[in-house]
Design a protein around this motif. Structure first.
Motif, mmCIF file in Angstrom:
data_model
loop_
_atom_site.group_PDB
_atom_site.id
_atom_site.type_symbol
_atom_site.label_atom_id
_atom_site.label_comp_id
_atom_site.label_asym_id
_atom_site.label_seq_id
_atom_site.Cartn_x
_atom_site.Cartn_y
_atom_site.Cartn_z
ATOM 1 N N ARG A 70 0.817 -1.204 0.000
ATOM 2 C CA ARG A 70 0.000 0.000 0.000
ATOM 3 C C ARG A 70 0.858 1.264 0.000
ATOM 4 N NH1 ARG A 70 -3.340 3.371 2.492
ATOM 5 N NH2 ARG A 70 -5.409 3.338 1.558
ATOM 6 N N TRP A 110 -1.254 -7.131 -6.795
ATOM 7 C CA TRP A 110 -2.145 -6.770 -7.895
ATOM 8 C C TRP A 110 -2.838 -5.440 -7.625
ATOM 9 C CZ3 TRP A 110 -3.047 -7.936 -12.765
ATOM 10 C CH2 TRP A 110 -4.252 -7.565 -13.344
ATOM 11 N N LYS A 111 -3.338 -5.318 -6.398
ATOM 12 C CA LYS A 111 -4.117 -4.130 -6.071
ATOM 13 C C LYS A 111 -3.222 -2.896 -5.987
ATOM 14 C CE LYS A 111 -7.528 -2.409 -2.819
ATOM 15 N NZ LYS A 111 -7.820 -2.360 -1.396
ATOM 16 N N TYR A 112 -2.054 -3.074 -5.425
ATOM 17 C CA TYR A 112 -1.178 -1.926 -5.202
ATOM 18 C C TYR A 112 0.105 -2.079 -6.006
ATOM 19 C CZ TYR A 112 -4.197 -1.280 -1.111
ATOM 20 O OH TYR A 112 -5.255 -1.105 -0.266
ATOM 21 N N ARG A 113 -0.028 -2.145 -7.303
ATOM 22 C CA ARG A 113 1.191 -2.302 -8.108
ATOM 23 C C ARG A 113 2.077 -1.065 -7.979
ATOM 24 N NH1 ARG A 113 -2.146 -4.166 -13.156
ATOM 25 N NH2 ARG A 113 -3.764 -3.630 -11.682
ATOM 26 N N THR A 142 1.882 8.180 -2.399
ATOM 27 C CA THR A 142 1.726 8.001 -0.950
ATOM 28 C C THR A 142 2.450 9.101 -0.186
ATOM 29 O OG1 THR A 142 3.738 6.717 -0.574
ATOM 30 C CG2 THR A 142 1.799 5.495 -1.325
ATOM 31 N N ARG A 146 1.689 4.081 -6.189
ATOM 32 C CA ARG A 146 1.135 2.754 -6.372
ATOM 33 C C ARG A 146 -0.087 2.851 -7.258
ATOM 34 N NH1 ARG A 146 -1.395 3.712 -1.065
ATOM 35 N NH2 ARG A 146 -3.626 3.631 -1.451
ATOM 36 N N ILE A 147 -0.314 1.785 -8.022
ATOM 37 C CA ILE A 147 -1.493 1.752 -8.866
ATOM 38 C C ILE A 147 -2.660 1.277 -8.026
ATOM 39 C CG2 ILE A 147 -2.558 0.508 -10.797
ATOM 40 C CD1 ILE A 147 0.261 0.496 -12.068
ATOM 41 N N ALA A 148 -3.792 1.948 -8.131
ATOM 42 C CA ALA A 148 -4.981 1.484 -7.415
ATOM 43 C C ALA A 148 -5.985 1.038 -8.467
ATOM 44 C CB ALA A 148 -5.548 2.594 -6.563
ATOM 45 N N VAL A 149 -6.409 -0.217 -8.387
ATOM 46 C CA VAL A 149 -7.339 -0.755 -9.375
ATOM 47 C C VAL A 149 -8.770 -0.554 -8.890
ATOM 48 C CG1 VAL A 149 -5.697 -2.412 -10.294
ATOM 49 C CG2 VAL A 149 -7.154 -3.089 -8.389
#
Lengths: 356, 356
Positions: free
Chosen positions: A33, A349-352, B336, B342-345
Motif C-alpha cells: 500500500r 495486484w491491487k497496489y502495483r 503516498t 502505487r497503482i490502485a485498481v
C-alpha cells in the motif's frame, strides 16, 4: 539480550541480493500500500512468507469447509469475510458460491459474534471457521469458553488456527531457502511477547526485528535489519515496543493453553508440519466441529496449477506466477494469495508499484 | 462469468461491470454506446420545448436495498431520492421528475413506511424534484427484505449550459486537468457498516452522531459547477458503490493517453473514518459516498471550481486531490505520503473485513 550468533555466513545470499521476509499479512499489505519496495536500495528485496491466514490454508481443508455446507443439519457457517472467496480444489467453488446456491454462510467480525448467533438461533448448528495465527486464536479460545459457560450445544469451531513458529522453522530447514533477515509479525508478537520471537535469532541465527505497521515503522525495521546484516549480527530487536512487551499478553497465552493443544497441521506449500496447528483440547471436544460432524480432510481433488505454495514460501514472486493477472485475478482467483487482501498476490495486484 | 449470481456481482466494481457487459447488454441493446447505457444517466437527443428553451433530456434509474434502513445521517427514503437526483446531476442536468416504486414485504410496519415516505418528501423538496408517478407491490412474507425502493428520474440539460454537442463524459478529460472531490470520502459506507454492526461498540446505532452518512442531493453543487465552468468542466461522478478509487478508475480505464495521479495526503478522510477502516481492514478509498461528487476540471479553473463548490451547502470540504497525467495512461496512481507511487485498481467484489 543473549549473545548474538555469528551467522551472516550461514545465511549469506547466494546471488548478492539481500532478501528480507515478512511473515505477516498486514505487513504484506502495508508494504504494498505504501510502495515501500520501490524505496529500497538496489540489491535489497522484500518477500512475503506464510503470514496470511487464508493463504496458508491448503485446498483440501477448504474442500472440508465447503463440505460443511452439505451437512444434513444445514448448519450456519460463521466466518471471517476473506474466507468466503477462497476456492477449494475445484476452481470457482467457494463459500460465496455455496451461499448463492442456498448454504447459510454468515460473515462475522469476531468469534464471539458467532457465539451470539448460536445463542439466538438455538435450533441451528453454528460452526465458526477459526482461521488465523496467535492473533485470532485467543479470541477463538474465548468464544469456546463463552459457549461452554453458556452451555450452548449448537456451537462448534472448525479450527484452522496455526502457530507461526513451526512454519518458519520448516521454511528455514529447506536447503533452497535463502533469506537474510526477518521482519517479525507485530500482531503475533503482541500475544507471544519478545520471548516468542527469539527463535528467529537464537535458534535459527537470523537477524530479526519486531515491526509495527505504519510505513515509518516498517522502514525503521528494515533499516535495523540491514544494519545487523552489515555488522554480521543476528539478534532480535523490538522496534514495536510501544505494544510488544517481553512476555506478551499472558492472559491470551493462558486462554490458548486452556482450550487448544498443538497438533500436526497441513500448510499450503509447506505440507504437514508437526505441532503447528491449534487443535481443540479433548475436554472441549463437543465444541470441535471436526469431531461433532466427523470431518475428514481428504486429498486435493485436482491440480489447479496454483503456485500459491511457492509464493508463501518466498520461492516465487507473485508476478513470476504464470497465472498472475491472467487466469488468476481478484474477480476470479485461482489461489488464496489472490483472495485475501493480505495475500501477497492480491496486494501485488491491487497496489502495483509504479516507478514513475 | 460464473453460472450463479453471487453477491459480488452487486458490489458496483469490476464484477458488476462484467455482469452488465458480458451477460445483460449483448442480449438487450447492441447499440448501447449511442445512449450511454453504461453511464449512470443516459443523455437522450430528445429536445424539450421550442425556441430558446431547447433542452436535452437525461434519464436515470436506481434501486435501493440498504441494510439497515435507518442509519445516522439518513435512511432508505432519503437515499432513494438522492441516488437518482445525483445520477442526473452528474450529467449536468437539472433533475425535474422522479418515479417512485415500492416493493414491500407483507407485515411491514405502516408507521415505518410513513417515516420513509416523509423522508422521501422532504428530500425531494430539498432537491427541487417532483415525484410524478409510482408503483406499489406487496410480496409474501419472506420474499423481500422489508422494503425495496426504485426511483427513476428525468432531468434536463439547458442548451446554453454547454456549447452544442458537448456533454460531460470521461472522454473530455485531458492531461493537466485537476481532480476535485467535494468533501470527505467514505463517510456513508463506514456509517452504514457501523449501523449494521452495533456489536462493534463503535457507536453507529440509531441516534448516534459520531459518524454521519454524507447522503445528500448534489444538484446545486453540480449545476453550480456546470454553470460556472462550462466546457472547463470535463466530467462529474458521485462515487457510490466502489468509492473514490473505483470512480476515478472508470474515468481513465479506456484511455491510452492519460491516467490520474492523486496525492494520498490531499484526500479528505475524517479521522473517524480512517480509524474505523483501519480496525476493520477496509480501505476508505473504496467505501461508498452518497453525497459527494468528484469533478475533473481544466487545470486553470481549479481555484474557481473550488470556490464555487465551497459556496454550496454540500461542498464546503472540497479539495483538489490530484491531476490528470500522461505518465501513467489508463491507470489511477496514488502518490503516498512517502512519495512512492502505487497503482490502485477498481474494486473487484465487495470489500470484506479481513482476519487479523
Amino acid at each position: 539480550m543473549p549473545e548474538t550468533r555469528e551467522s551472516s555466513k550461514e545465511h549469506k545470499s547466494r546471488d548478492g541480493i539481500i532478501r528480507l521476509m515478512e511473515v505477516c499479512g498486514t505487513h504484506t499489505m502495508a508494504i504494498a500500500r505504501n510502495g515501500i519496495k520501490s524505496l529500497l536500495p538496489p540489491g535489497v528485496k522484500l518477500i512475503s512468507g506464510p503470514g496470511c491466514p487464508v493463504c496458508v490454508t491448503p485446498p483440501q481443508v477448504v474442500d472440508a469447509v465447503l463440505g460443511l455446507s452439505e451437512l444434513e443439519c444445514r448448519p450456519v457457517i460463521a466466518t471471517y469475510g476473506d474466507m468466503i472467496r477462497v476456492p477449494g480444489s475445484r476452481p470457482g467453488d467457494t463459500l460465496m458460491k455455496r451461499r448463492a446456491l442456498g448454504a447459510d454462510v454468515r460473515i462475522v467480525y469476531s468469534p464471539v459474534d458467532a457465539v451470539e448467533l448460536a445463542e439466538k438461533e438455538r435450533d441451528r448448528q453454528v460452526i465458526f471457521l477459526g482461521a488465523g495465527f496467535e492473533t485470532t486464536a485467543p479470541g477463538t479460545a474465548a468464544a469456546i469458553g463463552a459457549a461452554a459457560d453458556r452451555g450452548l450445544k449448537n456451537f462448534t469451531v472448525f479450527s484452522m488456527l496455526k502457530k507461526v513458529e513451526p512454519s518458519v522453522r520448516a521454511l528455514a530447514s529447506d536447503p533452497s531457502f535463502s533469506v537474510q533477515g526477518f521482519l517479525c509479525p507485530g500482531h503475533v508478537a503482541v500475544v507471544t511477547g519478545e520471548k516468542g520471537m527469539k527463535f528467529f535469532s537464537e535458534d535459527l541465527g537470523y537477524p530479526a526485528v519486531i515491526s509495527g505497521f505504519e510505513p515509518e515503522e516498517i522502514l525503521k525495521a528494515i533499516t535495523l535489519l540491514l544494519k545487523q546484516i552489515r555488522n554480521g549480527e543476528s539478534k532480535l530487536e523490538n522496534a514495536y515496543s510501544t505494544v510488544v512487551s517481553a512476555d506478551g499478553n499472558t492472559i491470551a497465552q493462558e486462554m490458548m493453553e486452556k482450550y487448544f493443544a498443538l497438533r500436526s497441521d497441513i500448510w499450503r506449500g509447506l505440507g504437514l508440519i508437526p505441532d503447528s496447528g491449534f487443535g481443540i483440547r479433548e475436554e472441549y471436544s463437543d465444541m470441535d466441529a471436526e469431531k461433532r460432524f466427523d470431518i475428514k480432510i481428504g486429498e486435493p481433488k485436482q491440480d489447479s496449477g496454483c503456485h500459491c505454495g511457492d509464493v508463501i514460501k518466498g520461492a516465487m514472486e507473485p508476478s513470476e506466477c504464470p497465472l498472475f493477472g491472467k487466469a488468476c485475478v481478484p474477480e476470479e482467483p485461482v489461489g488464496p494469495c489472490m483472495v485475501s487482501p493480505e495475500g501477497a498476490c492480491a496486494a501485488a495486484w491491487k497496489y502495483r508499484d509504479v516507478s514513475a | 462469468m460464473e453460472d450463479v449470481i453471487t453477491l459480488d456481482y452487486g458490489s458496483g466494481g469490476g464484477k458488476t461491470s462484467k455482469l452488465i457487459s458480458d451477460l445483460i447488454l449483448p442480449l438487450i441493446n447492441k447499440d448501447h454506446e449511442k445512449t450511454g447505457a453504461l453511464c449512470d444517466g443516459a443523455v437522450l437527443d430528445i429536445l424539450k420545448g421550442t425556441g430558446d428553451g431547447n433542452q436535452r433530456l437525461v434519464f436515470s434509474t436506481d434501486s435501493f436495498v440498504v441494510d439497515p434502513r435507518f442509519f445516522p445521517g439518513g435512511d432508505i427514503g432519503k437515499l432513494s431520492v438522492c441516488g437518482t437526483v445525483n445520477d442526473l446531476a452528474m450529467m449536468g442536468a437539472e433533475p425535474a421528475y422522479l418515479s417512485l416504486s415500492f416493493i414491500i414485504e407483507e407485515g411491514f410496519s405502516a408507521e415505518e413506511l410513513k417515516t420513509i415516505a416523509m423522508s422521501i418528501g422532504r428530500t425531494a423538496k430539498e432537491a427541487g424534484v417532483r415525484i410524478v408517478t409510482g408503483d406499489t407491490k406487496v410480496v409474501d412474507r419472506g420474499r423481500g427484505d422489508g422494503i425495496y425502493i426504485n426511483t427513476s428520474g428525468i432531468g434536463f440539460v439547458d442548451s446554453d449550459l454547454f456549447p452544442e454537442g458537448y456533454s460531460l463524459k470521461p472522454e473530455n478529460i485531458c492531461a493537466g486537468d485537476s481532480v476535485i472531490v467535494s468533501g470527505t470520502v467514505g463517510d456513508h459506507g463506514t456509517a452504514v457498516m457501523l449501523a449494521r454492526n452495533p456489536e462493534f461498540g463503535m457507536g453507529g446505532g440509531e441516534g448516534s452522531d459520531m459518524l454521519l452518512s454524507d447522503c445528500a442531493p448534489l444538484n446545486r453543487e453540480a449545476l453550480a459547477l456546470a454553470r460556472g465552468l462550462g466546457k472547463d468542466l470535463r466530467v462529474m461522478r458521485d462515487p457510490t458503490r466502489g468509492g473514490l478509487a473505483t470512480a476515478l478508475n472508470e474515468f481513465v480505464e479506456d484511455r491510452q493517453d492519460v491516467g490520474i495521479e492523486i496525492l494520498e495526503k490531499e484526500i479528505p478522510i475524517s479521522d473517524t473514518v480512517r480509524s474505523i477502516c483501519d480496525i476493520l481492514g477496509l480501505d476508505p478509498l473504496y467505501c461508498a459516498c452518497e453525497g459527494r461528487l468528484i469533478a475533473v476540471v481544466s487545470g486553470e479553473c481549479e481555484d474557481r471550481a473550488l470556490s464555487i463548490l465551497k459556496r454550496e451547502p454540500h461542498g464546503s470540504g472540497a479539495a483538489v486531490i490530484g491531476h490528470v497525467t500522461e505518465k501513467t495512461p489508463g491507470r489511477l496512481v496514488i502518490r503516498t505520503v512517502l512519495g512512492t507511487g502505487r497503482i490502485a485498481v477498481k474494486l473487484s467484489g465487495a470489500q470484506l473485513p479481513r482476519i487479523c
